[in-house]
Design a protein around this motif. Sequence first.
Motif, PDB file in Angstrom:
ATOM      1  N   SER A 109       6.495   2.723  13.690  1.00 51.19           N
ATOM      2  CA  SER A 109       6.138   3.306  12.397  1.00 51.19           C
ATOM      3  C   SER A 109       6.580   2.464  11.198  1.00 51.19           C
ATOM      4  CB  SER A 109       6.723   4.710  12.281  1.00 51.19           C
ATOM      5  OG  SER A 109       8.113   4.652  12.530  1.00 51.19           O
ATOM      6  N   ARG A 111      -9.615 -13.670  10.351  1.00 50.78           N
ATOM      7  CA  ARG A 111      -9.341 -12.719   9.272  1.00 50.78           C
ATOM      8  C   ARG A 111      -8.148 -13.190   8.434  1.00 50.78           C
ATOM      9  NH1 ARG A 111      -9.175  -7.796   6.892  1.00 50.78           N
ATOM     10  NH2 ARG A 111      -7.075  -6.941   6.866  1.00 50.78           N
ATOM     11  N   ARG A 151       4.016   0.934   3.950  1.00 53.87           N
ATOM     12  CA  ARG A 151       2.845   1.235   3.135  1.00 53.87           C
ATOM     13  C   ARG A 151       3.200   2.107   1.933  1.00 53.87           C
ATOM     14  NH1 ARG A 151      -2.319   3.724   6.117  1.00 53.87           N
ATOM     15  NH2 ARG A 151      -0.885   5.425   6.441  1.00 53.87           N
ATOM     16  N   ARG A 152       4.112   3.069   2.152  1.00 55.79           N
ATOM     17  CA  ARG A 152       4.524   3.940   1.040  1.00 55.79           C
ATOM     18  C   ARG A 152       5.242   3.131  -0.039  1.00 55.79           C
ATOM     19  NH1 ARG A 152       5.779  10.141   1.747  1.00 55.79           N
ATOM     20  NH2 ARG A 152       3.624  10.620   2.246  1.00 55.79           N
ATOM     21  N   LYS A 153       6.187   2.291   0.389  1.00 57.39           N
ATOM     22  CA  LYS A 153       6.935   1.477  -0.581  1.00 57.39           C
ATOM     23  C   LYS A 153       5.989   0.559  -1.329  1.00 57.39           C
ATOM     24  CE  LYS A 153       9.944   0.051   2.642  1.00 57.39           C
ATOM     25  NZ  LYS A 153      10.965  -0.760   3.284  1.00 57.39           N
ATOM     26  N   PHE A 154       5.102  -0.102  -0.580  1.00 54.28           N
ATOM     27  CA  PHE A 154       4.201  -1.076  -1.188  1.00 54.28           C
ATOM     28  C   PHE A 154       3.252  -0.394  -2.153  1.00 54.28           C
ATOM     29  CE2 PHE A 154       4.520  -3.868   2.874  1.00 54.28           C
ATOM     30  CZ  PHE A 154       5.803  -4.210   2.511  1.00 54.28           C
ATOM     31  N   PHE A 155       2.833   0.814  -1.790  1.00 54.25           N
ATOM     32  CA  PHE A 155       1.902   1.507  -2.675  1.00 54.25           C
ATOM     33  C   PHE A 155       2.552   1.776  -4.033  1.00 54.25           C
ATOM     34  CE2 PHE A 155       0.082   5.383  -4.482  1.00 54.25           C
ATOM     35  CZ  PHE A 155      -1.221   4.943  -4.644  1.00 54.25           C
ATOM     36  N   TYR A 209       4.023   2.093   8.477  1.00 53.52           N
ATOM     37  CA  TYR A 209       3.719   3.315   7.722  1.00 53.52           C
ATOM     38  C   TYR A 209       4.725   3.514   6.595  1.00 53.52           C
ATOM     39  CZ  TYR A 209       0.312   5.033  11.146  1.00 53.52           C
ATOM     40  OH  TYR A 209      -0.785   5.190  11.942  1.00 53.52           O
ATOM     41  N   PHE A 210       5.994   3.256   6.902  1.00 57.14           N
ATOM     42  CA  PHE A 210       7.014   3.361   5.855  1.00 57.14           C
ATOM     43  C   PHE A 210       6.779   2.284   4.800  1.00 57.14           C
ATOM     44  CE2 PHE A 210       9.386   5.407   9.392  1.00 57.14           C
ATOM     45  CZ  PHE A 210       9.633   6.618   8.782  1.00 57.14           C
ATOM     46  N   SER A 240      -8.896 -15.249   0.001  1.00 59.09           N
ATOM     47  CA  SER A 240      -9.174 -14.308  -1.090  1.00 59.09           C
ATOM     48  C   SER A 240      -7.953 -14.142  -1.988  1.00 59.09           C
ATOM     49  CB  SER A 240      -9.657 -12.959  -0.530  1.00 59.09           C
ATOM     50  OG  SER A 240      -8.572 -12.223  -0.026  1.00 59.09           O
ATOM     51  N   HIS A 277      -0.189  -8.885  -3.105  1.00 56.83           N
ATOM     52  CA  HIS A 277      -1.227  -8.402  -2.191  1.00 56.83           C
ATOM     53  C   HIS A 277      -0.626  -7.950  -0.868  1.00 56.83           C
ATOM     54  CE1 HIS A 277      -4.622 -10.031  -4.601  1.00 56.83           C
ATOM     55  NE2 HIS A 277      -3.645 -10.788  -5.063  1.00 56.83           N
ATOM     56  N   PHE A 278      -1.274  -6.993  -0.252  1.00 56.06           N
ATOM     57  CA  PHE A 278      -0.831  -6.513   1.051  1.00 56.06           C
ATOM     58  C   PHE A 278      -2.011  -6.565   1.994  1.00 56.06           C
ATOM     59  CE2 PHE A 278       1.456  -4.420  -2.370  1.00 56.06           C
ATOM     60  CZ  PHE A 278       2.761  -4.786  -2.063  1.00 56.06           C
ATOM     61  N   SER A 279      -1.731  -6.843   3.258  1.00 53.96           N
ATOM     62  CA  SER A 279      -2.849  -6.840   4.214  1.00 53.96           C
ATOM     63  C   SER A 279      -2.344  -6.475   5.596  1.00 53.96           C
ATOM     64  CB  SER A 279      -3.534  -8.207   4.241  1.00 53.96           C
ATOM     65  OG  SER A 279      -2.675  -9.166   4.810  1.00 53.96           O
ATOM     66  N   TRP A 280      -3.251  -6.008   6.412  1.00 55.04           N
ATOM     67  CA  TRP A 280      -2.976  -5.783   7.829  1.00 55.04           C
ATOM     68  C   TRP A 280      -3.773  -6.839   8.608  1.00 55.04           C
ATOM     69  CZ3 TRP A 280       0.772  -2.939   6.721  1.00 55.04           C
ATOM     70  CH2 TRP A 280       0.715  -1.663   6.160  1.00 55.04           C
ATOM     71  N   TYR A 338       2.883  -1.486  -5.845  1.00 57.39           N
ATOM     72  CA  TYR A 338       1.554  -1.937  -6.275  1.00 57.39           C
ATOM     73  C   TYR A 338       1.129  -1.203  -7.542  1.00 57.39           C
ATOM     74  CZ  TYR A 338      -3.483  -2.849  -5.902  1.00 57.39           C
ATOM     75  OH  TYR A 338      -4.777  -3.221  -6.156  1.00 57.39           O
TER      76      TYR A 338
END
Lengths: 306, 144
Positions: B77, B114, B83-87, B80-81, B121, B103-106, B90
């Motif tokens: 997880s 990719r 993603r919250r911080k990055f959001f 997932y954690f 980009s 920038h963030f990417s998966w 951001y």
Amino acid sequence: MTLREGARKLLEEKSVQGVLGYKRGSLPFRTRPYLFRNPQEVEELVFTPFCGTNLARYLLRLPGDFGKVAVVAKGCDSRALTVLVREHQLKRENLYILGVHCPGMVDWRKLAQWKDLKESEVAFEEGTILIRGVPHPLSSFLEASCKRCRYRSPLEYDILLGAEASPFPFEDHLAALWRLPKEKRWEFFAQELSRCIRCYACRNACPMCYCKECFAESHKPLFIHPSPTLRDNFVFHLGRAMHLAGRCVECGACERACPLGIPIATLFLAVAEIVREHFAFEAGASVEAPAPFVTYREDDPNAFIL
Amino acid sequence: MSSPWEPKIVAFLCHWCSYAGADLAGVSRIQYPPNIRVIRVPCSGSVDPLYILKALREGADGVLVSGCHPGDCHYLSGNYFARRKFFVLYELLRFLGLEGRVHFSWVSASEGQRFAEVVTSVVAAVEKLGPSPLAGERKYHDLA
């Protein structure tokens, strides 16, 4: 029962070791936090629209074995207490929360344009402030965080004293900033952040900044240089904003403490807003809800990721 | 003699997916701009927002943080954690008007192509913005 009567009763009954409240400061319109220890002192206890100081901060400085203490709490103070109890910095059973309805806190700096103004020359009536007999709308004298306050009355208390104060218009200076083009926003923040002298008064006044060692002063790892340049100020304030995500109770203590008058709470209010909007969480509003960064949902916002 | 400005981008890549994805891009000889400086981290969840801020402080024009796709985290997880911080970071940077630098990417271990596209980009986006306004005063107080 008035606040003074409530405080005196607690001290006379010896049900608390002290009452943390406000008394008049040595300068006009200023108040200072004071720990009332005996009932005779309570005459000096005041609660005016100049009592912005978040008292939760001062509870953290009491010795651990102090025992039970009563604390005067407005909406934001009570939220701060709830967060500190959640984070095991305070024990709820050692607190007696004397809740008071907040009339909205006046920024004393906005009274500076009246020269030699005395306290007796200022009075408050329903939504107006009378300065030398001339009425002005109270809302234009309030602190920025108070203008967009949503919890003026405490959410958590043992006793709630006084009458509910008159409402004032909700004024959102964040929305106004968001409407600006991004170049203008950066221009504004770059200018404000450049003015910062990094005295750390904002951090020291913040009820949530209780770390024994702050990242700003850590040497290993070294995150920022002590010199107050824009880029170091940027890391300090944004780093603090990230640490306050889901914890900031929007009291405006940082802004009140700033000797340069930088509207620094704007950053923390913005983070509180982001957390409220996207993670449906408000610091100090609920005891049970998990803090936003210790939990997640599979459908959290993902559109910003490439 | 000064060469024309090129964006400097710090890339935090998670060991289990994106770093392997970058490796795959390399061994497959996929071309992408050489503007990134890779820092391998155990998990995107271990990337403290302070790392990103410090990278900007040190003069990076952009930052890329890349981790495993949601659900694929080696530590179940972490992303997932993250993603919250990055959001929050951001959105906060967007509020300050510094959109488009972080920038963030998966990117998974099998997505070499990719990875190259993501880097292309990101470099294009940062190039469009020009040098970072925080990189200007670089002469003094450079941290080790």
